[in-house]
Write a protein that holds these residues in place. Structure first.
Motif, PDB file in Angstrom:
ATOM      1  N   GLU A  32      -0.630  13.075   6.554  1.00 16.95           N
ATOM      2  CA  GLU A  32       0.684  12.452   6.311  1.00 16.95           C
ATOM      3  C   GLU A  32       0.600  11.636   5.014  1.00 16.95           C
ATOM      4  OE1 GLU A  32       3.637   9.562   8.838  1.00 16.95           O
ATOM      5  OE2 GLU A  32       2.704  11.259   9.863  1.00 16.95           O
ATOM      6  N   PRO A  33       0.887  12.278   3.881  1.00 15.87           N
ATOM      7  CA  PRO A  33       0.720  11.627   2.580  1.00 15.87           C
ATOM      8  C   PRO A  33       1.455  10.301   2.433  1.00 15.87           C
ATOM      9  CG  PRO A  33       1.070  13.980   2.300  1.00 15.87           C
ATOM     10  CD  PRO A  33       1.304  13.690   3.750  1.00 15.87           C
ATOM     11  N   GLY A  34       2.526  10.116   3.191  1.00 12.63           N
ATOM     12  CA  GLY A  34       3.308   8.891   3.053  1.00 12.63           C
ATOM     13  C   GLY A  34       2.765   7.698   3.820  1.00 12.63           C
ATOM     14  N   VAL A  35       1.705   7.899   4.608  1.00 12.15           N
ATOM     15  CA  VAL A  35       1.169   6.794   5.399  1.00 12.15           C
ATOM     16  C   VAL A  35       0.595   5.715   4.478  1.00 12.15           C
ATOM     17  CG1 VAL A  35      -1.163   7.775   5.634  1.00 12.15           C
ATOM     18  CG2 VAL A  35      -0.302   6.206   7.382  1.00 12.15           C
ATOM     19  N   LYS A  36       0.822   4.471   4.848  1.00 11.80           N
ATOM     20  CA  LYS A  36       0.301   3.355   4.057  1.00 11.80           C
ATOM     21  C   LYS A  36      -0.936   2.792   4.755  1.00 11.80           C
ATOM     22  CE  LYS A  36       1.800  -0.799   1.586  1.00 11.80           C
ATOM     23  NZ  LYS A  36       2.929  -1.745   1.340  1.00 11.80           N
ATOM     24  N   THR A  37      -2.028   2.653   4.012  1.00 12.46           N
ATOM     25  CA  THR A  37      -3.282   2.186   4.609  1.00 12.46           C
ATOM     26  C   THR A  37      -3.789   0.933   3.910  1.00 12.46           C
ATOM     27  OG1 THR A  37      -4.590   3.627   3.164  1.00 12.46           O
ATOM     28  CG2 THR A  37      -3.986   4.498   5.333  1.00 12.46           C
ATOM     29  N   LEU A  38      -4.504   0.128   4.678  1.00 10.13           N
ATOM     30  CA  LEU A  38      -5.236  -1.019   4.141  1.00 10.13           C
ATOM     31  C   LEU A  38      -6.649  -0.917   4.687  1.00 10.13           C
ATOM     32  CD1 LEU A  38      -5.329  -3.717   2.603  1.00 10.13           C
ATOM     33  CD2 LEU A  38      -4.640  -4.855   4.721  1.00 10.13           C
ATOM     34  N   ASN A  39      -7.615  -0.638   3.808  1.00  7.78           N
ATOM     35  CA  ASN A  39      -9.012  -0.432   4.200  1.00  7.78           C
ATOM     36  C   ASN A  39      -9.810  -1.640   3.726  1.00  7.78           C
ATOM     37  OD1 ASN A  39     -11.394   0.735   5.032  1.00  7.78           O
ATOM     38  ND2 ASN A  39     -10.960   2.723   4.114  1.00  7.78           N
ATOM     39  N   LEU A  40     -10.292  -2.446   4.680  1.00  9.02           N
ATOM     40  CA  LEU A  40     -10.775  -3.785   4.332  1.00  9.02           C
ATOM     41  C   LEU A  40     -12.150  -4.093   4.913  1.00  9.02           C
ATOM     42  CD1 LEU A  40      -9.588  -6.397   2.894  1.00  9.02           C
ATOM     43  CD2 LEU A  40      -8.962  -7.153   5.191  1.00  9.02           C
ATOM     44  N   ASN A  41     -13.008  -4.664   4.080  1.00  2.00           N
ATOM     45  CA  ASN A  41     -14.280  -5.223   4.534  1.00  2.00           C
ATOM     46  C   ASN A  41     -13.950  -6.534   5.249  1.00  2.00           C
ATOM     47  OD1 ASN A  41     -16.729  -6.568   4.824  1.00  2.00           O
ATOM     48  ND2 ASN A  41     -17.508  -5.979   2.820  1.00  2.00           N
ATOM     49  N   SER A  42     -13.897  -6.481   6.567  1.00  2.50           N
ATOM     50  CA  SER A  42     -13.356  -7.599   7.344  1.00  2.50           C
ATOM     51  C   SER A  42     -14.175  -8.873   7.217  1.00  2.50           C
ATOM     52  CB  SER A  42     -13.255  -7.203   8.820  1.00  2.50           C
ATOM     53  OG  SER A  42     -14.526  -6.830   9.313  1.00  2.50           O
ATOM     54  N   PHE A  43     -15.489  -8.751   7.215  1.00  2.49           N
ATOM     55  CA  PHE A  43     -16.333  -9.946   7.162  1.00  2.49           C
ATOM     56  C   PHE A  43     -16.250 -10.598   5.784  1.00  2.49           C
ATOM     57  CE2 PHE A  43     -20.670 -11.764   8.630  1.00  2.49           C
ATOM     58  CZ  PHE A  43     -20.016 -12.799   9.266  1.00  2.49           C
ATOM     59  N   ASN A  44     -16.162  -9.771   4.751  1.00  2.00           N
ATOM     60  CA  ASN A  44     -16.020 -10.318   3.406  1.00  2.00           C
ATOM     61  C   ASN A  44     -14.681 -11.026   3.255  1.00  2.00           C
ATOM     62  OD1 ASN A  44     -14.947  -9.677   0.358  1.00  2.00           O
ATOM     63  ND2 ASN A  44     -17.129 -10.165   0.398  1.00  2.00           N
TER      64      ASN A  44
END
Length: 371
Positions: A32-44
């Protein structure tokens, strides 16, 4: 219709957890090309200074006193004694987590490591937060730090992993056996002749792929030296991960055999495609990638805890052999190169266990939950 939003939380930049989150993110955008993602190093994000301290301490322990990590890993006494500390850290991180979810407003939160999963699970419990939370395990043995009531779905590598979660109190419908998420490209066909040519490899000679994970750990120098001195007709591909010191050493050395030296290689799928066997540490991601490519593994220097448990799984399934030291490794390589029947059997077994579409399956479930 509002675009779907998926938050992916991992731990440590150079880790299998991060590779897993990237694989799922790629699969989400593929479906689904329109999906918005946030990929995050949580501890940092929540504890940048503490992250550096803990990462340094962890690497020091596993390198210098691995028996200490073996004691600490998934120890019920340690789990019990650290529970209040973990709860305190989660409370301390509440404001930052609230600001994050209020700003991004995810439809699904997906965690590839137990720490952020626990943090979000406690947040859901404390504030009645209802956004679906998915925990994705990247090793074959689940440890107790994954067990939370407020996780909506657990993605596990194998049936056995799922059974262990259920035995520890997780409801069976919450568990899905999809495998460890790897880049979707591992399920695609590769032009082997083109790869042989690009790497300057002899396609008629066996190739041994030597890896030490994203951080290039293990006795790689000793392994390369020993193989180079052997009478076996072989060539080596050495993927050093992000280990600059190891890569510089390799570049400075002269070898009699053909040695391909690669730093931070992003084409592991191609390297495995043209390799006869892989000598590696049994990290979850590397293991899943090797199974997807049907390549037998020779395991060296598994870390205590998760890698030791992965080793146990791989040996029991007959897709790997374990070398206690570089000398043992040479004996095992010689045996596999000469015993073509055993090599073929291990390849067939590996493919039967493989789940190359794991990231795509996880992405489909995530998009369904996002509705």
């Amino acid at each position: 219709m509002r675009e779907k939003k998926v938050m992916l939380l991992y731990l440590s930049e150079h880790s299998g957890h991060h590779c897993a989150s990237l694989a799922i993110e790629k699969a989400l955008k593929q479906l689904e090309p329109g999906v918005k993602t946030l990929n995050l190093n949580s501890f940092n994000y929540t504890n940048p200074i503490l992250e550096k301290v803990i990462n340094r301490a962890y690497m020091g322990v596993v390198k210098r006193t691995p028996e200490l990590w073996e004691y600490l890993y998934d120890n019920p006494k340690v789990l019990s004694k650290t529970q209040k500390l973990r709860e305190m850290i989660h409370r301390f991180n509440t404001d930052k987590l609230k600001a994050l979810v209020d700003d991004f407003r995810p439809d699904v939160i997906l965690c590839t490591q137990a720490f952020p999963c626990g943090m979000v699970a406690d947040y859901k419990k404390s504030f009645g937060y209802t956004t679906p939370l998915v925990g994705v395990l990247t090793d074959y043995a689940p440890h107790s730090y994954w067990i939370y009531n407020n996780v909506d779905k657990y993605i596990v590598p194998s049936e056995e992993t799922g059974r262990k979660l259920i035995e520890n109190g997780i409801d069976a419908p919450k568990v899905a056996v999809f495998g460890i998420p790897i880049d979707p490209k591992f399920s695609k066909d590769i032009d082997k002749d083109k790869v042989y040519e690009q790497l300057h490899l002899d396609k008629d000679a066996p190739s041994v792929l030597i890896m030490g994970g994203t951080q290039g750990l293990g006795p790689i120098k000793e392994i390369v030296r020993m193989m180079d001195r052997s009478s076996l007709n072989l060539q080596m591909i050495v993927a050093t991960g992000n280990n600059k010191k190891l890569h510089k050493w390799l570049i400075s050395q002269h070898f009699d055999k053909n040695v391909v030296r690669l730093y931070a290689a992003e084409n592991i799928d191609e390297l495995m495609e043209v390799s006869t066997v892989v000598v590696t540490k049994p990290g979850g991601i590397t293991t899943a990638e090797a199974l997807a490519k049907g390549i037998p593994m020779i395991i060296v220097s598994p870390l205590p805890g998760q890698e030791a448990m992965n080793t146990k799984f791989l040996l029991s399934e007959g897709v790997a052999v374990r070398a206690e030291n570089p000398q043992d490794m040479m004996i095992l390589i010689e045996e596999l190169l000469y015993n073509r029947d055993k090599l073929a059997m291990m390849r067939q077994k590996a493919r039967s266990l493989a789940r190359p579409d794991s990231a795509l399956d996880i992405a489909r479930l995530t998009l369904e939950l996002a509705k």
